[in-house]
Write a protein that holds these residues in place. Sequence first.
Motif, PDB file in Angstrom:
ATOM      1  N   ASN A   7      -5.353 -31.969 -40.908  1.00 43.47           N
ATOM      2  CA  ASN A   7      -4.430 -32.926 -41.519  1.00 43.47           C
ATOM      3  C   ASN A   7      -3.010 -32.698 -41.050  1.00 43.47           C
ATOM      4  O   ASN A   7      -2.245 -33.643 -40.866  1.00 43.47           O
ATOM      5  N   ARG A   8      -2.644 -31.434 -40.872  1.00 40.34           N
ATOM      6  CA  ARG A   8      -1.290 -31.126 -40.413  1.00 40.34           C
ATOM      7  C   ARG A   8      -1.067 -31.644 -39.002  1.00 40.34           C
ATOM      8  O   ARG A   8      -0.042 -32.201 -38.669  1.00 40.34           O
ATOM      9  N   VAL A   9      -2.061 -31.471 -38.147  1.00 39.78           N
ATOM     10  CA  VAL A   9      -1.968 -31.972 -36.774  1.00 39.78           C
ATOM     11  C   VAL A   9      -1.825 -33.481 -36.767  1.00 39.78           C
ATOM     12  O   VAL A   9      -0.978 -34.057 -36.093  1.00 39.78           O
ATOM     13  N   LEU A  10      -2.661 -34.167 -37.537  1.00 46.98           N
ATOM     14  CA  LEU A  10      -2.625 -35.619 -37.554  1.00 46.98           C
ATOM     15  C   LEU A  10      -1.307 -36.137 -38.099  1.00 46.98           C
ATOM     16  O   LEU A  10      -0.757 -37.114 -37.609  1.00 46.98           O
ATOM     17  N   THR A  11      -0.765 -35.463 -39.106  1.00 48.30           N
ATOM     18  CA  THR A  11       0.521 -35.867 -39.653  1.00 48.30           C
ATOM     19  C   THR A  11       1.609 -35.746 -38.619  1.00 48.30           C
ATOM     20  O   THR A  11       2.557 -36.529 -38.582  1.00 48.30           O
ATOM     21  N   SER A  12       1.513 -34.765 -37.728  1.00 49.63           N
ATOM     22  CA  SER A  12       2.561 -34.524 -36.752  1.00 49.63           C
ATOM     23  C   SER A  12       2.514 -35.488 -35.587  1.00 49.63           C
ATOM     24  O   SER A  12       3.542 -35.882 -35.064  1.00 49.63           O
ATOM     25  N   ILE A  13       1.309 -35.873 -35.153  1.00 50.37           N
ATOM     26  CA  ILE A  13       1.250 -36.583 -33.879  1.00 50.37           C
ATOM     27  C   ILE A  13       0.694 -37.992 -33.970  1.00 50.37           C
ATOM     28  O   ILE A  13       0.729 -38.723 -32.996  1.00 50.37           O
ATOM     29  N   VAL A  14       0.194 -38.432 -35.133  1.00 48.16           N
ATOM     30  CA  VAL A  14      -0.431 -39.741 -35.186  1.00 48.16           C
ATOM     31  C   VAL A  14       0.610 -40.840 -35.065  1.00 48.16           C
ATOM     32  O   VAL A  14       1.701 -40.729 -35.609  1.00 48.16           O
ATOM     33  N   PRO A  15       0.352 -41.893 -34.300  1.00 53.60           N
ATOM     34  CA  PRO A  15       1.295 -42.995 -34.176  1.00 53.60           C
ATOM     35  C   PRO A  15       1.258 -43.888 -35.401  1.00 53.60           C
ATOM     36  O   PRO A  15       0.287 -43.903 -36.148  1.00 53.60           O
ATOM     37  N   GLU A  16       2.345 -44.648 -35.572  1.00 54.37           N
ATOM     38  CA  GLU A  16       2.352 -45.654 -36.622  1.00 54.37           C
ATOM     39  C   GLU A  16       1.552 -46.861 -36.147  1.00 54.37           C
ATOM     40  O   GLU A  16       1.338 -47.063 -34.971  1.00 54.37           O
ATOM     41  N   PHE A  17       1.153 -47.695 -37.087  1.00 50.55           N
ATOM     42  CA  PHE A  17       0.357 -48.859 -36.753  1.00 50.55           C
ATOM     43  C   PHE A  17       1.049 -50.097 -37.283  1.00 50.55           C
ATOM     44  O   PHE A  17       1.548 -50.108 -38.406  1.00 50.55           O
ATOM     45  N   PRO A  18       1.087 -51.150 -36.483  1.00 52.06           N
ATOM     46  CA  PRO A  18       1.718 -52.378 -36.939  1.00 52.06           C
ATOM     47  C   PRO A  18       0.929 -53.021 -38.056  1.00 52.06           C
ATOM     48  O   PRO A  18      -0.263 -52.759 -38.229  1.00 52.06           O
ATOM     49  N   SER A  19       1.622 -53.898 -38.782  1.00 53.68           N
ATOM     50  CA  SER A  19       0.972 -54.526 -39.925  1.00 53.68           C
ATOM     51  C   SER A  19      -0.154 -55.455 -39.507  1.00 53.68           C
ATOM     52  O   SER A  19      -0.954 -55.862 -40.333  1.00 53.68           O
ATOM     53  N   ILE A  20      -0.245 -55.795 -38.218  1.00 51.85           N
ATOM     54  CA  ILE A  20      -1.334 -56.663 -37.768  1.00 51.85           C
ATOM     55  C   ILE A  20      -2.611 -55.868 -37.550  1.00 51.85           C
ATOM     56  O   ILE A  20      -3.632 -56.427 -37.198  1.00 51.85           O
ATOM     57  N   SER A  21      -2.547 -54.551 -37.741  1.00 52.73           N
ATOM     58  CA  SER A  21      -3.728 -53.712 -37.539  1.00 52.73           C
ATOM     59  C   SER A  21      -3.948 -52.863 -38.776  1.00 52.73           C
ATOM     60  O   SER A  21      -2.996 -52.368 -39.375  1.00 52.73           O
ATOM     61  N   PRO A  22      -5.182 -52.657 -39.197  1.00 57.63           N
ATOM     62  CA  PRO A  22      -5.431 -51.810 -40.371  1.00 57.63           C
ATOM     63  C   PRO A  22      -5.042 -50.373 -40.094  1.00 57.63           C
ATOM     64  O   PRO A  22      -5.227 -49.857 -38.998  1.00 57.63           O
ATOM     65  N   ALA A  23      -4.459 -49.728 -41.081  1.00 59.81           N
ATOM     66  CA  ALA A  23      -4.008 -48.347 -40.917  1.00 59.81           C
ATOM     67  C   ALA A  23      -5.129 -47.381 -41.231  1.00 59.81           C
ATOM     68  O   ALA A  23      -5.938 -47.615 -42.134  1.00 59.81           O
ATOM     69  N   PRO A  24      -5.191 -46.255 -40.513  1.00 60.37           N
ATOM     70  CA  PRO A  24      -6.172 -45.223 -40.854  1.00 60.37           C
ATOM     71  C   PRO A  24      -5.928 -44.681 -42.254  1.00 60.37           C
ATOM     72  O   PRO A  24      -4.834 -44.799 -42.800  1.00 60.37           O
ATOM     73  N   SER A  25      -6.933 -44.046 -42.813  1.00 60.86           N
ATOM     74  CA  SER A  25      -6.860 -43.609 -44.205  1.00 60.86           C
ATOM     75  C   SER A  25      -5.800 -42.555 -44.442  1.00 60.86           C
ATOM     76  O   SER A  25      -5.273 -42.443 -45.539  1.00 60.86           O
ATOM     77  N   HIS A  26      -5.472 -41.753 -43.368  1.00 62.87           N
ATOM     78  CA  HIS A  26      -4.517 -40.669 -43.597  1.00 62.87           C
ATOM     79  C   HIS A  26      -3.069 -41.145 -43.502  1.00 62.87           C
ATOM     80  O   HIS A  26      -2.158 -40.366 -43.731  1.00 62.87           O
ATOM     81  N   ILE A  27      -2.831 -42.439 -43.154  1.00 58.65           N
ATOM     82  CA  ILE A  27      -1.468 -42.968 -43.103  1.00 58.65           C
ATOM     83  C   ILE A  27      -1.085 -43.484 -44.482  1.00 58.65           C
ATOM     84  O   ILE A  27      -1.803 -44.275 -45.092  1.00 58.65           O
ATOM     85  N   LEU A 358       9.014 -33.909 -38.779  1.00 57.02           N
ATOM     86  CA  LEU A 358       8.083 -33.332 -37.809  1.00 57.02           C
ATOM     87  C   LEU A 358       7.982 -31.822 -38.008  1.00 57.02           C
ATOM     88  O   LEU A 358       9.002 -31.125 -38.075  1.00 57.02           O
ATOM     89  N   ARG A 359       6.758 -31.322 -38.077  1.00 55.26           N
ATOM     90  CA  ARG A 359       6.516 -29.887 -38.272  1.00 55.26           C
ATOM     91  C   ARG A 359       5.715 -29.321 -37.113  1.00 55.26           C
ATOM     92  O   ARG A 359       4.929 -30.022 -36.489  1.00 55.26           O
ATOM     93  N   ALA A 360       5.935 -28.050 -36.852  1.00 57.06           N
ATOM     94  CA  ALA A 360       5.258 -27.383 -35.745  1.00 57.06           C
ATOM     95  C   ALA A 360       3.770 -27.254 -36.028  1.00 57.06           C
ATOM     96  O   ALA A 360       3.351 -27.004 -37.166  1.00 57.06           O
ATOM     97  N   LEU A 361       2.991 -27.421 -34.969  1.00 59.26           N
ATOM     98  CA  LEU A 361       1.544 -27.266 -35.099  1.00 59.26           C
ATOM     99  C   LEU A 361       1.205 -25.821 -35.458  1.00 59.26           C
ATOM    100  O   LEU A 361       1.726 -24.892 -34.855  1.00 59.26           O
ATOM    101  N   GLY A 362       0.362 -25.647 -36.418  1.00 64.32           N
ATOM    102  CA  GLY A 362      -0.081 -24.315 -36.793  1.00 64.32           C
ATOM    103  C   GLY A 362       0.773 -23.652 -37.840  1.00 64.32           C
ATOM    104  O   GLY A 362       0.265 -23.165 -38.847  1.00 64.32           O
ATOM    105  N   SER A 363       2.086 -23.627 -37.653  1.00 63.88           N
ATOM    106  CA  SER A 363       2.960 -22.913 -38.581  1.00 63.88           C
ATOM    107  C   SER A 363       3.549 -23.809 -39.663  1.00 63.88           C
ATOM    108  O   SER A 363       3.900 -23.341 -40.742  1.00 63.88           O
ATOM    109  N   GLY A 364       3.716 -25.115 -39.374  1.00 67.59           N
ATOM    110  CA  GLY A 364       4.307 -26.023 -40.345  1.00 67.59           C
ATOM    111  C   GLY A 364       5.813 -25.900 -40.468  1.00 67.59           C
ATOM    112  O   GLY A 364       6.418 -26.461 -41.387  1.00 67.59           O
ATOM    113  N   ILE A 365       6.460 -25.182 -39.546  1.00 69.67           N
ATOM    114  CA  ILE A 365       7.914 -25.035 -39.579  1.00 69.67           C
ATOM    115  C   ILE A 365       8.567 -26.354 -39.181  1.00 69.67           C
ATOM    116  O   ILE A 365       8.155 -27.014 -38.225  1.00 69.67           O
TER     117      ILE A 365
END
Length: 572
Positions: A7-27, A358-365
């Motif tokens: 979840n931490r990785v996805l929060t850091s690197i996942v792109p945003e999605f326009p309103s014309i496309s359904p958003a993934p559950s973690h957004i 934005l947080r560092a991968l692994g450490s969350g800093i």
Amino acid sequence: MFNRFKNRVLTSIVPEFPSISPAPSHINRSLPDKFQYSRPPFLQLLTVDELKASADHNVRPIIVPRDISVMPLNAGYAECVNSGKSEWNEDQAAFYQGLLHHPAKDLPDLPYIYFGIFDGHAGYGAALAASHQFHHILHEKLVDVIDLLLPTSENETPAFPWLFHKSVSKDELIVGALESAFHDMDAMLAEDRSKYRNAGGCTSVVTLFILGKMYVANAGDSRAILAQKLSKEVIKKQTDKIYLNGSSDNESPNAYQVIATPFSFDHTPDTERSRILELGKIHPDLMGGEYIAMEYAKKPMTRDLGTRILYKQGNMKGWTYKTLTREDLKMSIVTGEGKRSRLLGTIGVTRGFGDHDLRALGSGILIKPFLSCHPEIVYRDLSLIISLPDDNNIDGEYGVLIMGTDGLWDVIENDNVARITFETLKKYPNEKHRYTMVAQELVAKSRGRANDSGHWRLSDLKAPATVDDISIIVIPVYQYYKEFCQWEKTFIEAKQKREELKNLTMKALEANHINNDDSTPVDNDVEEAKEQEDESTIETKKSISVNDDDKDEEVVGLSSEDNEKLDSPLTT
């Protein structure tokens, strides 16, 4: 534990999605988007189908403006989407033609032109916000100093506040406007986090044409270069050593030489290593005990504990020895080299807008304390350009500015970009769309072609092409300078008329004063003259008083109908 890390990785690197496309559950969709996803307005992609077609990762279509006349200065633009790195093109571009109203209302307003390119990461939100808002912020900063940029007369000095004890140049005022606009844009993204979805971050390179000069401000790894094609005669007159480099044009009888002058410098963990290491050294609390602010000549290993190792720290230019301890086995806040370098093992750029969460991968800093929104600014006075008359080489001498995201620069060197620019211009010597053709050609070269396996390769089908988004603006610098010279001529003429009117007014006042002096009795006896002047003044006042009484009587004697007309504000 693995799910928390995921979840931490996805929060850091996942792109945003326009309103014309359904958003993934973690957004998190609880907050709205500030701006709905779109491509730059001047491309005129108005429907959802057109947006989807522009983001086809298999075809990667090259998009140019439908109407090239919308671009100022006949500038060219082209873009294409990535090969699947993110769902949507995260680059954005913008331009703006502004007017600064002169404090003296009888003088022409000051025009300026702005171009910007923004390369988004962790979503398109920050780049989209910057393309919509940055020029408004910059305009306000320029409005603040317009009275200092253009004094109302040649003898008039800028009206600095009394506490100023230092002379400030116009260049410093414009550079300051750009710097403060960058900081305000970043602060706006920080404030918006409580009202809108996290916008991610973006790099930024902007160009401002104003007062006959070109200012380029950069934060990140997008880039701007000035491509020139100079004759030997002009090169001899140049004092800058950079003009000795470049590719030669042997076919030309004038032996033109193509050169590329950098107008920005990439900000990566590698290029800004010393700044980041120094920051970590001064503020170790920012590393949360997870990293170390040192660079080693070789990677420290457990088996090397207790031995001596070469290292440098902070702003050190040289290397020295230290005894390796277990603390030295922690990851350095800067790892890798070149384009593969990373800050806290996560991000490959060190300046830009956004990335507040934005947080560092692994450490969350939190990474933001190490990132900077402060731009580096390079500018050129276009009036100092050496141009030979009747040589038909305006683009070569004044140059063509190429602004692009790193999708271009990752695969094509500066000199090659300059060479491709003038090769393409040669094919289209007089067409207005020639600069659009340059942008399109540069995008095509850096995008390459897909081979049978679906991998994108450069023209030789061997070297890999860029898989990133590509956005390019091509600006003929002389077009702006020509427009500026016309404005300057108009401005000077308006100032001259203003001064002539002022002089005529002064002469009329002086003549009136002389006539008044001539009508006053002159006598050697000063006291007698004074008495006569006093008597004349008294008589004048009596005459004015009588006239006023007569007027009052006339008004009183009006009929009620006439009085109503007199009271009416629209009486003719």
